[in-house]
Motif scaffolding. Structure first.
Motif, PDB file in Angstrom:
ATOM      1  N   PRO A 114       0.794  -1.227   0.000  1.00 14.51           N
ATOM      2  CA  PRO A 114       0.000   0.000   0.000  1.00 14.51           C
ATOM      3  C   PRO A 114       0.827   1.279   0.000  1.00 14.51           C
ATOM      4  O   PRO A 114       0.429   2.285  -0.568  1.00 14.51           O
ATOM      5  CB  PRO A 114      -0.836  -0.104   1.277  1.00 14.51           C
ATOM      6  CG  PRO A 114      -0.872  -1.555   1.601  1.00 14.51           C
ATOM      7  CD  PRO A 114       0.419  -2.136   1.081  1.00 14.51           C
TER       8      PRO A 114
ATOM      9  N   CYS B  97       3.039   4.052  -6.771  1.00  8.99           N
ATOM     10  CA  CYS B  97       2.113   3.384  -7.682  1.00  8.99           C
ATOM     11  C   CYS B  97       2.778   3.223  -9.049  1.00  8.99           C
ATOM     12  O   CYS B  97       3.320   4.188  -9.595  1.00  8.99           O
ATOM     13  CB  CYS B  97       0.806   4.159  -7.815  1.00  8.99           C
ATOM     14  SG  CYS B  97      -0.478   3.140  -8.578  1.00  8.99           S
TER      15      CYS B  97
ATOM     16  N   TYR C 218       0.560   3.297  -3.945  1.00 13.98           N
ATOM     17  CA  TYR C 218      -0.328   2.304  -4.551  1.00 13.98           C
ATOM     18  C   TYR C 218      -1.660   2.172  -3.803  1.00 13.98           C
ATOM     19  O   TYR C 218      -2.730   2.143  -4.420  1.00 13.98           O
ATOM     20  CB  TYR C 218       0.390   0.949  -4.623  1.00 13.98           C
ATOM     21  CG  TYR C 218      -0.519  -0.181  -5.024  1.00 13.98           C
ATOM     22  CD1 TYR C 218      -0.970  -0.296  -6.337  1.00 13.98           C
ATOM     23  CD2 TYR C 218      -0.937  -1.130  -4.101  1.00 13.98           C
ATOM     24  CE1 TYR C 218      -1.819  -1.327  -6.715  1.00 13.98           C
ATOM     25  CE2 TYR C 218      -1.777  -2.166  -4.470  1.00 13.98           C
ATOM     26  CZ  TYR C 218      -2.214  -2.258  -5.780  1.00 13.98           C
ATOM     27  OH  TYR C 218      -3.059  -3.279  -6.139  1.00 13.98           O
ATOM     28  N   GLY C 219      -1.630   2.123  -2.485  1.00 15.05           N
ATOM     29  CA  GLY C 219      -2.853   1.922  -1.702  1.00 15.05           C
ATOM     30  C   GLY C 219      -3.871   3.030  -1.865  1.00 15.05           C
ATOM     31  O   GLY C 219      -5.078   2.797  -1.778  1.00 15.05           O
TER      32      GLY C 219
ATOM     33  N   GLY D 283      -4.444   0.875  -6.092  1.00 19.74           N
ATOM     34  CA  GLY D 283      -4.862  -0.142  -5.121  1.00 19.74           C
ATOM     35  C   GLY D 283      -6.285   0.072  -4.642  1.00 19.74           C
ATOM     36  O   GLY D 283      -7.024  -0.892  -4.404  1.00 19.74           O
TER      37      GLY D 283
ATOM     38  N   HIS E 104      -8.405  -1.278  -7.464  1.00 20.55           N
ATOM     39  CA  HIS E 104      -8.324  -2.745  -7.495  1.00 20.55           C
ATOM     40  C   HIS E 104      -9.139  -3.366  -6.363  1.00 20.55           C
ATOM     41  O   HIS E 104      -9.775  -4.398  -6.548  1.00 20.55           O
ATOM     42  CB  HIS E 104      -6.865  -3.208  -7.374  1.00 20.55           C
ATOM     43  CG  HIS E 104      -6.013  -2.797  -8.528  1.00 20.55           C
ATOM     44  ND1 HIS E 104      -4.645  -2.933  -8.502  1.00 20.55           N
ATOM     45  CD2 HIS E 104      -6.308  -2.236  -9.730  1.00 20.55           C
ATOM     46  CE1 HIS E 104      -4.142  -2.489  -9.646  1.00 20.55           C
ATOM     47  NE2 HIS E 104      -5.137  -2.045 -10.401  1.00 20.55           N
TER      48      HIS E 104
ATOM     49  N   ASP F  70      -3.314  -8.778 -11.363  1.00 20.42           N
ATOM     50  CA  ASP F  70      -4.668  -8.824 -10.798  1.00 20.42           C
ATOM     51  C   ASP F  70      -5.666  -9.102 -11.924  1.00 20.42           C
ATOM     52  O   ASP F  70      -6.311  -8.195 -12.453  1.00 20.42           O
ATOM     53  CB  ASP F  70      -4.974  -7.493 -10.103  1.00 20.42           C
ATOM     54  CG  ASP F  70      -6.292  -7.497  -9.344  1.00 20.42           C
ATOM     55  OD1 ASP F  70      -7.138  -8.394  -9.582  1.00 20.42           O
ATOM     56  OD2 ASP F  70      -6.488  -6.578  -8.530  1.00 20.42           O
TER      57      ASP F  70
END
Length: 146
Positions: free
Chosen positions: A14, A18, A26-27, A31, A34, A58
């Protein structure tokens, strides 16, 4: 490092930068898309999140964000492929006020240490209010399949 560990996707947590290229962890960025905590507000955001889904492998997100008329039944990832950088080259439409948009991009990758890139001008549409990937923009003179 074992042979199998080199085939795993890179560890992205997280707090990691990213992979989509935006200046967010990313989180908080892809994320969140996603994980279903947010929807992509624009076609470009969806394209960036789909690129990142390839990075982290993913498949469920990729399939969820694909238009039902062009969605494959499944996805296989090349265990030797590593996505390394995304360049967004151009966009048309695709904002919160549009129902269609395109995003031209170049996604860089390596396969067994050899560098290459995928270049595509992608079509995105809204399906039940959500942005989804439809497919590549047809070449000039080709009939649209939608």
């Amino acid at each position: 490092m074992s042979k199998n560990s080199s085939r795993r996707p890179p560890a992205i947590g997280p707090g990691s930068p990213c992979p989509c290229g935006l200046d967010s962890p990313y989180g908080d960025c892809c994320g969140a898309l996603h994980g279903g905590r947010r929807e992509a507000a624009t076609a470009e955001r969806l394209m960036r999140s789909r690129y990142t889904a390839f990075v982290v492998r993913d498949a469920a997100y990729l399939l969820r964000s694909w238009h039902p008329s062009t969605r494959p039944t499944g996805l296989d990832f090349d265990p030797d492929q590593r996505w390394t950088r995304l360049d967004v080259l151009a966009t048309t439409g695709g904002s919160a006020f549009h129902t269609e948009g395109t995003v031209e991009f170049r996604a860089h990758f390596t396969v067994r240490g050899r560098a290459d890139a995928q270049h595509e001008d992608s079509r995105f549409v809204r399906d039940e209010g959500r942005w989804v990937y439809l497919g590549p923009v047809p070449p000039p003179g080709a009939r649209a399949g939608f």
